[in-house]
Design a protein around this motif. Structure first.
Motif, PDB file in Angstrom:
ATOM      1  N   ALA A  44      12.245  -6.688   3.646  1.00 27.58           N
ATOM      2  CA  ALA A  44      11.675  -7.724   2.765  1.00 27.58           C
ATOM      3  C   ALA A  44      12.562  -8.965   2.702  1.00 27.58           C
ATOM      4  O   ALA A  44      12.102 -10.026   2.292  1.00 27.58           O
ATOM      5  N   ARG A  45      13.824  -8.807   3.076  1.00 25.28           N
ATOM      6  CA  ARG A  45      14.797  -9.912   3.030  1.00 25.28           C
ATOM      7  C   ARG A  45      14.855 -10.546   1.640  1.00 25.28           C
ATOM      8  O   ARG A  45      15.008 -11.764   1.495  1.00 25.28           O
ATOM      9  N   CYS A  46      14.734  -9.716   0.628  1.00 23.31           N
ATOM     10  CA  CYS A  46      14.788 -10.228  -0.741  1.00 23.31           C
ATOM     11  C   CYS A  46      16.237 -10.236  -1.232  1.00 23.31           C
ATOM     12  O   CYS A  46      17.079  -9.530  -0.688  1.00 23.31           O
ATOM     13  N   LYS A  47      16.511 -11.029  -2.238  1.00 21.81           N
ATOM     14  CA  LYS A  47      17.863 -11.048  -2.803  1.00 21.81           C
ATOM     15  C   LYS A  47      18.133  -9.796  -3.622  1.00 21.81           C
ATOM     16  O   LYS A  47      19.218  -9.237  -3.561  1.00 21.81           O
ATOM     17  N   THR A  48      17.145  -9.367  -4.401  1.00 25.24           N
ATOM     18  CA  THR A  48      17.307  -8.174  -5.239  1.00 25.24           C
ATOM     19  C   THR A  48      16.048  -7.325  -5.161  1.00 25.24           C
ATOM     20  O   THR A  48      14.936  -7.846  -5.270  1.00 25.24           O
ATOM     21  N   LEU A  49      16.247  -6.039  -4.976  1.00 24.22           N
ATOM     22  CA  LEU A  49      15.155  -5.071  -4.984  1.00 24.22           C
ATOM     23  C   LEU A  49      15.342  -4.141  -6.167  1.00 24.22           C
ATOM     24  O   LEU A  49      16.445  -3.620  -6.376  1.00 24.22           O
ATOM     25  N   ILE A  50      14.308  -3.971  -6.946  1.00 20.41           N
ATOM     26  CA  ILE A  50      14.292  -2.949  -7.991  1.00 20.41           C
ATOM     27  C   ILE A  50      13.142  -2.018  -7.642  1.00 20.41           C
ATOM     28  O   ILE A  50      11.970  -2.400  -7.764  1.00 20.41           O
ATOM     29  N   LEU A  51      13.474  -0.829  -7.157  1.00 17.23           N
ATOM     30  CA  LEU A  51      12.465   0.154  -6.779  1.00 17.23           C
ATOM     31  C   LEU A  51      12.237   1.087  -7.950  1.00 17.23           C
ATOM     32  O   LEU A  51      13.150   1.790  -8.386  1.00 17.23           O
ATOM     33  N   LYS A  52      11.007   1.063  -8.481  1.00 16.82           N
ATOM     34  CA  LYS A  52      10.660   1.888  -9.642  1.00 16.82           C
ATOM     35  C   LYS A  52      10.259   3.278  -9.160  1.00 16.82           C
ATOM     36  O   LYS A  52       9.364   3.421  -8.326  1.00 16.82           O
ATOM     37  N   LEU A  53      10.956   4.298  -9.665  1.00 16.34           N
ATOM     38  CA  LEU A  53      10.767   5.668  -9.215  1.00 16.34           C
ATOM     39  C   LEU A  53      10.112   6.558 -10.269  1.00 16.34           C
ATOM     40  O   LEU A  53      10.277   7.770 -10.254  1.00 16.34           O
ATOM     41  N   GLY A  54       9.387   5.972 -11.181  1.00 17.21           N
ATOM     42  CA  GLY A  54       8.686   6.751 -12.211  1.00 17.21           C
ATOM     43  C   GLY A  54       9.648   7.526 -13.084  1.00 17.21           C
ATOM     44  O   GLY A  54      10.615   6.964 -13.609  1.00 17.21           O
ATOM     45  N   ASP A  55       9.414   8.827 -13.202  1.00 20.17           N
ATOM     46  CA  ASP A  55      10.253   9.649 -14.085  1.00 20.17           C
ATOM     47  C   ASP A  55      11.644   9.911 -13.521  1.00 20.17           C
ATOM     48  O   ASP A  55      12.469  10.554 -14.148  1.00 20.17           O
ATOM     49  N   ARG A  56      11.949   9.352 -12.344  1.00 19.45           N
ATOM     50  CA  ARG A  56      13.293   9.461 -11.763  1.00 19.45           C
ATOM     51  C   ARG A  56      14.113   8.192 -11.964  1.00 19.45           C
ATOM     52  O   ARG A  56      15.225   8.077 -11.466  1.00 19.45           O
ATOM     53  N   GLY A  57      13.553   7.203 -12.660  1.00 18.00           N
ATOM     54  CA  GLY A  57      14.311   5.991 -12.974  1.00 18.00           C
ATOM     55  C   GLY A  57      14.051   4.861 -12.002  1.00 18.00           C
ATOM     56  O   GLY A  57      12.959   4.726 -11.470  1.00 18.00           O
ATOM     57  N   ILE A  58      15.083   4.044 -11.757  1.00 21.24           N
ATOM     58  CA  ILE A  58      14.982   2.927 -10.816  1.00 21.24           C
ATOM     59  C   ILE A  58      16.210   2.910  -9.913  1.00 21.24           C
ATOM     60  O   ILE A  58      17.261   3.455 -10.244  1.00 21.24           O
ATOM     61  N   LEU A  59      16.050   2.240  -8.780  1.00 17.62           N
ATOM     62  CA  LEU A  59      17.126   2.084  -7.806  1.00 17.62           C
ATOM     63  C   LEU A  59      17.164   0.612  -7.432  1.00 17.62           C
ATOM     64  O   LEU A  59      16.115   0.007  -7.199  1.00 17.62           O
ATOM     65  N   THR A  60      18.342   0.004  -7.415  1.00 15.69           N
ATOM     66  CA  THR A  60      18.448  -1.422  -7.111  1.00 15.69           C
ATOM     67  C   THR A  60      19.385  -1.672  -5.941  1.00 15.69           C
ATOM     68  O   THR A  60      20.352  -0.939  -5.722  1.00 15.69           O
ATOM     69  N   TYR A  61      19.078  -2.708  -5.181  1.00 14.29           N
ATOM     70  CA  TYR A  61      19.951  -3.235  -4.132  1.00 14.29           C
ATOM     71  C   TYR A  61      19.993  -4.745  -4.294  1.00 14.29           C
ATOM     72  O   TYR A  61      18.992  -5.360  -4.660  1.00 14.29           O
ATOM     73  N   ARG A  62      21.163  -5.335  -3.980  1.00 17.96           N
ATOM     74  CA  ARG A  62      21.322  -6.795  -4.014  1.00 17.96           C
ATOM     75  C   ARG A  62      21.764  -7.255  -2.643  1.00 17.96           C
ATOM     76  O   ARG A  62      22.547  -6.581  -1.973  1.00 17.96           O
ATOM     77  N   SER A  63      21.320  -8.440  -2.230  1.00 19.10           N
ATOM     78  CA  SER A  63      21.643  -8.929  -0.896  1.00 19.10           C
ATOM     79  C   SER A  63      23.103  -9.307  -0.736  1.00 19.10           C
ATOM     80  O   SER A  63      23.622  -9.311   0.369  1.00 19.10           O
ATOM     81  N   ASP A  64      23.780  -9.621  -1.836  1.00 17.71           N
ATOM     82  CA  ASP A  64      25.194  -9.976  -1.700  1.00 17.71           C
ATOM     83  C   ASP A  64      26.056  -8.741  -1.432  1.00 17.71           C
ATOM     84  O   ASP A  64      27.216  -8.864  -1.080  1.00 17.71           O
ATOM     85  N   SER A  65      25.493  -7.557  -1.577  1.00 19.72           N
ATOM     86  CA  SER A  65      26.229  -6.331  -1.297  1.00 19.72           C
ATOM     87  C   SER A  65      25.249  -5.195  -1.013  1.00 19.72           C
ATOM     88  O   SER A  65      24.980  -4.375  -1.878  1.00 19.72           O
ATOM     89  N   PRO A  66      24.694  -5.139   0.213  1.00 22.09           N
ATOM     90  CA  PRO A  66      23.673  -4.140   0.510  1.00 22.09           C
ATOM     91  C   PRO A  66      24.160  -2.693   0.451  1.00 22.09           C
ATOM     92  O   PRO A  66      23.360  -1.786   0.344  1.00 22.09           O
ATOM     93  N   VAL A  67      25.468  -2.475   0.501  1.00 17.30           N
ATOM     94  CA  VAL A  67      25.957  -1.101   0.364  1.00 17.30           C
ATOM     95  C   VAL A  67      26.184  -0.755  -1.103  1.00 17.30           C
ATOM     96  O   VAL A  67      26.409   0.389  -1.441  1.00 17.30           O
ATOM     97  N   ASP A  68      26.120  -1.760  -1.959  1.00 15.84           N
ATOM     98  CA  ASP A  68      26.290  -1.546  -3.396  1.00 15.84           C
ATOM     99  C   ASP A  68      24.920  -1.378  -4.028  1.00 15.84           C
ATOM    100  O   ASP A  68      24.155  -2.322  -4.148  1.00 15.84           O
ATOM    101  N   TYR A  69      24.608  -0.174  -4.396  1.00 14.09           N
ATOM    102  CA  TYR A  69      23.329   0.091  -5.042  1.00 14.09           C
ATOM    103  C   TYR A  69      23.595   0.647  -6.429  1.00 14.09           C
ATOM    104  O   TYR A  69      24.681   1.123  -6.727  1.00 14.09           O
ATOM    105  N   ARG A  70      22.600   0.594  -7.272  1.00 13.28           N
ATOM    106  CA  ARG A  70      22.690   1.159  -8.611  1.00 13.28           C
ATOM    107  C   ARG A  70      21.453   2.009  -8.851  1.00 13.28           C
ATOM    108  O   ARG A  70      20.344   1.623  -8.475  1.00 13.28           O
ATOM    109  N   ARG A  71      21.659   3.137  -9.468  1.00 13.32           N
ATOM    110  CA  ARG A  71      20.543   3.999  -9.856  1.00 13.32           C
ATOM    111  C   ARG A  71      20.617   4.189 -11.363  1.00 13.32           C
ATOM    112  O   ARG A  71      21.677   4.486 -11.899  1.00 13.32           O
ATOM    113  N   PHE A  72      19.496   3.981 -12.015  1.00  9.12           N
ATOM    114  CA  PHE A  72      19.417   4.132 -13.462  1.00  9.12           C
ATOM    115  C   PHE A  72      18.423   5.230 -13.784  1.00  9.12           C
ATOM    116  O   PHE A  72      17.296   5.223 -13.290  1.00  9.12           O
ATOM    117  N   SER A  73      18.833   6.151 -14.624  1.00  4.90           N
ATOM    118  CA  SER A  73      17.945   7.216 -15.068  1.00  4.90           C
ATOM    119  C   SER A  73      16.933   6.644 -16.050  1.00  4.90           C
ATOM    120  O   SER A  73      17.209   5.651 -16.726  1.00  4.90           O
TER     121      SER A  73
END
Length: 81
Positions: A44-73
């Motif tokens: 998608a070549r987006c700057k920030t992705l927030i992938l909504k995973l329903g009852d598993r929370g969300i997962l984010t990636y940022r273009s300034d650090s593609p190996v740096d992801y965050r997962r939120f319950s």
């Protein structure tokens, strides 16, 4: 079905749910969420992705650090008394 999330290239932020993301990457065999989200972020070549995973929370990636992801319950809703 609606539009493919990959039609929105180079946006600052995209926030697909898992179903929309799987539709966009149909034919891609990546079973786990983290590498799947990274592939969607890359294509998608987006700057920030927030992938909504329903009852598993969300997962984010940022273009300034593609190996740096965050997962939120997901938040647990408590009934009001």
């Amino acid at each position: 079905m609606g539009r493919n999330i990959l039609e929105f290239q180079d946006f600052d932020l995209i926030t697909p749910n898992e179903r929309e993301a799987r539709f966009a990457l149909r034919g891609t065999r990546i079973p786990s969420s983290r590498p799947f989200a990274l592939e969607l972020h890359r294509r998608a070549r987006c700057k920030t992705l927030i992938l909504k995973l329903g009852d598993r929370g969300i997962l984010t990636y940022r273009s300034d650090s593609p190996v740096d992801y965050r997962r939120f319950s997901p938040l647990k809703a408590s009934p009001a008394e």
